[in-house]
Design a protein around this motif. Structure first.
Motif, mmCIF file in Angstrom:
data_model
loop_
_atom_site.group_PDB
_atom_site.id
_atom_site.type_symbol
_atom_site.label_atom_id
_atom_site.label_comp_id
_atom_site.label_asym_id
_atom_site.label_seq_id
_atom_site.Cartn_x
_atom_site.Cartn_y
_atom_site.Cartn_z
ATOM 1 N N HIS A 145 -9.790 -1.575 2.136
ATOM 2 C CA HIS A 145 -9.030 -2.548 1.344
ATOM 3 C C HIS A 145 -9.439 -2.567 -0.125
ATOM 4 O O HIS A 145 -9.241 -3.550 -0.815
ATOM 5 C CB HIS A 145 -9.143 -3.942 1.969
ATOM 6 C CG HIS A 145 -8.496 -3.987 3.318
ATOM 7 N ND1 HIS A 145 -7.135 -3.828 3.496
ATOM 8 C CD2 HIS A 145 -9.032 -4.104 4.556
ATOM 9 C CE1 HIS A 145 -6.865 -3.868 4.785
ATOM 10 N NE2 HIS A 145 -7.995 -4.024 5.449
ATOM 11 N N ASP A 146 -10.075 -1.504 -0.570
ATOM 12 C CA ASP A 146 -10.466 -1.454 -1.986
ATOM 13 C C ASP A 146 -9.859 -0.189 -2.597
ATOM 14 O O ASP A 146 -9.024 0.473 -1.983
ATOM 15 C CB ASP A 146 -11.997 -1.431 -2.100
ATOM 16 C CG ASP A 146 -12.597 -0.389 -1.173
ATOM 17 O OD1 ASP A 146 -11.894 0.609 -0.873
ATOM 18 O OD2 ASP A 146 -13.742 -0.557 -0.717
ATOM 19 N N PHE A 147 -10.291 0.137 -3.803
ATOM 20 C CA PHE A 147 -9.768 1.342 -4.447
ATOM 21 C C PHE A 147 -10.864 2.405 -4.583
ATOM 22 O O PHE A 147 -10.851 3.198 -5.515
ATOM 23 C CB PHE A 147 -9.128 0.985 -5.798
ATOM 24 C CG PHE A 147 -7.934 0.092 -5.645
ATOM 25 C CD1 PHE A 147 -6.781 0.572 -5.033
ATOM 26 C CD2 PHE A 147 -7.965 -1.227 -6.069
ATOM 27 C CE1 PHE A 147 -5.676 -0.250 -4.853
ATOM 28 C CE2 PHE A 147 -6.865 -2.054 -5.899
ATOM 29 C CZ PHE A 147 -5.716 -1.560 -5.285
ATOM 30 N N LYS A 183 -4.167 6.387 -2.235
ATOM 31 C CA LYS A 183 -4.965 5.297 -2.838
ATOM 32 C C LYS A 183 -4.452 4.966 -4.243
ATOM 33 O O LYS A 183 -4.384 3.803 -4.638
ATOM 34 C CB LYS A 183 -6.441 5.715 -2.923
ATOM 35 C CG LYS A 183 -7.210 5.418 -1.665
ATOM 36 C CD LYS A 183 -8.080 4.183 -1.874
ATOM 37 C CE LYS A 183 -8.383 3.475 -0.589
ATOM 38 N NZ LYS A 183 -9.789 3.486 -0.211
ATOM 39 N N LYS A 234 -1.249 3.089 -4.151
ATOM 40 C CA LYS A 234 -1.515 1.717 -3.696
ATOM 41 C C LYS A 234 -1.914 0.860 -4.916
ATOM 42 O O LYS A 234 -1.451 -0.277 -5.068
ATOM 43 C CB LYS A 234 -2.651 1.744 -2.658
ATOM 44 C CG LYS A 234 -2.895 0.432 -1.963
ATOM 45 C CD LYS A 234 -3.968 0.590 -0.904
ATOM 46 C CE LYS A 234 -5.037 -0.462 -1.097
ATOM 47 N NZ LYS A 234 -6.167 -0.345 -0.206
ATOM 48 N N ALA A 235 -2.751 1.424 -5.792
ATOM 49 C CA ALA A 235 -3.171 0.692 -7.002
ATOM 50 C C ALA A 235 -1.983 0.483 -7.942
ATOM 51 O O ALA A 235 -1.821 -0.586 -8.534
ATOM 52 C CB ALA A 235 -4.285 1.444 -7.709
ATOM 53 N N LYS A 278 1.115 0.149 -7.145
ATOM 54 C CA LYS A 278 1.962 -0.927 -6.594
ATOM 55 C C LYS A 278 1.297 -2.279 -6.791
ATOM 56 O O LYS A 278 1.930 -3.234 -7.233
ATOM 57 C CB LYS A 278 2.148 -0.691 -5.086
ATOM 58 C CG LYS A 278 3.353 0.141 -4.753
ATOM 59 C CD LYS A 278 3.608 -0.035 -3.274
ATOM 60 C CE LYS A 278 4.577 0.950 -2.738
ATOM 61 N NZ LYS A 278 4.441 1.141 -1.296
ATOM 62 N N HIS A 279 0.007 -2.341 -6.444
ATOM 63 C CA HIS A 279 -0.736 -3.596 -6.510
ATOM 64 C C HIS A 279 -0.702 -4.201 -7.917
ATOM 65 O O HIS A 279 -0.532 -5.401 -8.080
ATOM 66 C CB HIS A 279 -2.187 -3.348 -6.076
ATOM 67 C CG HIS A 279 -3.033 -4.562 -6.022
ATOM 68 N ND1 HIS A 279 -3.048 -5.411 -4.937
ATOM 69 C CD2 HIS A 279 -3.878 -5.102 -6.939
ATOM 70 C CE1 HIS A 279 -3.868 -6.401 -5.184
ATOM 71 N NE2 HIS A 279 -4.394 -6.245 -6.400
ATOM 72 N N TYR A 280 -0.877 -3.355 -8.930
ATOM 73 C CA TYR A 280 -0.934 -3.864 -10.309
ATOM 74 C C TYR A 280 0.417 -3.747 -11.023
ATOM 75 O O TYR A 280 0.508 -3.991 -12.217
ATOM 76 C CB TYR A 280 -2.023 -3.127 -11.105
ATOM 77 C CG TYR A 280 -3.414 -3.452 -10.600
ATOM 78 C CD1 TYR A 280 -3.999 -4.676 -10.889
ATOM 79 C CD2 TYR A 280 -4.120 -2.558 -9.804
ATOM 80 C CE1 TYR A 280 -5.258 -5.002 -10.411
ATOM 81 C CE2 TYR A 280 -5.385 -2.870 -9.323
ATOM 82 C CZ TYR A 280 -5.958 -4.088 -9.633
ATOM 83 O OH TYR A 280 -7.201 -4.403 -9.159
ATOM 84 N N GLN A 281 1.438 -3.331 -10.278
ATOM 85 C CA GLN A 281 2.789 -3.152 -10.847
ATOM 86 C C GLN A 281 2.722 -2.365 -12.156
ATOM 87 O O GLN A 281 3.229 -2.800 -13.204
ATOM 88 C CB GLN A 281 3.454 -4.503 -11.056
ATOM 89 C CG GLN A 281 3.599 -5.223 -9.739
ATOM 90 C CD GLN A 281 4.337 -6.546 -9.869
ATOM 91 O OE1 GLN A 281 4.468 -7.116 -10.939
ATOM 92 N NE2 GLN A 281 4.826 -7.022 -8.746
#
Ligand code: KG4
Ligand code: ZN
Length: 359
Positions: free
Chosen positions: A224-226, A279, A282-283, A285-288
């Motif tokens: 659940h991290d980067f 990964k 995912k980052a 998307k998470h931070y748009q």
């Protein structure tokens, strides 16, 4: 404004001249010279820091001479006494890197800055890899970076995910817990008796191989991290090598098993790329993120670039993906000069007073 960049953090000795158009902000590369001691390290299967540092000493002045001559027509050896090249500042990599190598560039830059009375800009090597994307060259069009941006630096020494809210607000959001992606390519290559650095060779051999031939682990894919981890992948190949009784150091075996080698290379490359791409997206998307900047030696891998754009499309991510031209992915000084335009000049008294911040 024109900057002389100097980069000596590992086994490349590099200098470059870059100019910025004060109206448009466009960064145009005027010259870039790179000398490498890679062939020496290929003989030992990896970099020996002491040898890399000695080679830096050998190349530093010829490389700076070449960059100034080609970039601004200033001939260092023939210039009249006291002549100063038409540059406005000197940028130099202060870290991270091999200390002996770094010191050669740093001390040279300090001396020239003092002699020519120019400001000195210490640049973080990792940011250099990121800002390589903003250079304009014969092969690279001018680009605009839109924030927030996510950057992936993948090299022999680093696998870092960076969040950029602005040029001033930059945070590392994840990194490798053990081996870097490039290091994994190189160490696995060594196991398969491939010359150093193995990354480009593995990617070439992988073109003829089946990426599904071996089901290799994708470490930390679901975490659940980067963060990343690649040493488990190396161990998995080592164990497979033992279990299957492969012996690529035996000339006859290697000759008779070229397809097997390609299949292993394709499977290794697929595992590394899978983790990097998933990964990173995912980052994004998470931070748009509006921009994704990729840099470092491993960014020269064509399959990585292709997979990034395919997966982004699949996941409906319209973020602009930047990857520098090949020669700007591996270590160079153009990227250091580029990053310097976004870094404040620092007095060397500040660097010497707080070495822990800079080395
Ligand atoms: O950025 P770089 O020149 O030096 C460091 O700062 O480490 O990166 C060198 C790394 C090496 O590990 C090399 O194997 C890897 O980049 N590399 C590649 C490719 N070209 C270079 N890895 C995979 N595919 C490539 N095409
Ligand atoms: Zn690098």
């Amino acid at each position: 404004m024109t900057v002389l960049g100097i980069e000596t953090s590992c086994d490349e000795t590099a200098a470059a001249v870059l100019s910025r158009d004060d109206k448009t902000g466009q960064l145009t590369l005027l010259s870039s010279a790179v000398a490498s001691s890679l062939t020496l390290h290929a003989q030992t299967g990896g970099i020996i820091p002491e040898i890399a540092a000695r080679e830096q000493v050998k190349y530093i002045l010829p490389v700076i001479t070449k960059a100034l001559e080609e970039g601004v027509g200033f001939s260092l050896p023939n210039a009249p006494k006291g002549a100063i090249p038409p540059i406005d500042a000197i940028a130099v990599t202060y870290g991270p890197g091999l200390i002996g190598s770094l010191l050669v560039g740093v001390e040279t830059a300090k001396t020239l800055a003092l002699l020519w009375n120019k400001p000195l800009i210490p640049v973080n090597h990792l940011y250099g890899h990121v800002y390589a994307n903003l250079l304009t060259t014969k092969n690279q069009q001018p680009t605009t970076l839109k924030f927030p941006a996510v950057a992936l630096v993948v090299s022999g020494g680093h696998t870092d995910l960076i969040l950029m809210q602005s040029h001033e607000d930059i945070t590392v959001i994840g990194g490798t817990r053990d081996d870097a992606a490039g290091e994994a390519f190189d160490k696995i290559g060594r196991l398969l008796n491939l010359p150093y650095p193995a990354g480009p060779i593995i990617s070439r051999l992988a073109e003829k191989g089946n990426p599904k031939a071996f089901d290799l682990p994708r470490p930390m894919l679901g975490s659940h991290d980067f963060d990343f981890s690649f040493s488990g992948l190396k161990t998995a190949v080592l164990n497979l090598n033992k279990k299957q009784g492969w012996n690529f150091t035996d000339e006859q075996f290697a000759k008779e098993n070229q397809q097997l080698l390609s299949d292993i290379c394709a499977s290794v490359q697929a595992a590394i790329i899978d983790v990097l791409v998933r990964k990173t997206l995912k980052a994004v998307k998470h931070y748009q993120a509006n921009s994704l900047l990729i840099g470092g030696g491993v960014a020269a891998n064509e399959k990585l670039a292709k997979t990034f754009s395919e997966k982004a499309q699949e996941q409906d991510i319209s973020t602009h993906i930047f990857i520098p031209e090949r020669s700007l992915c591996t270590d160079n000084a153009a990227m250091i000069a580029a990053a310097s335009f976004f870094t404040d000049p620092v007095a060397w008294e500040e660097v010497t007073a707080n070495p822990e911040l800079y080395f």
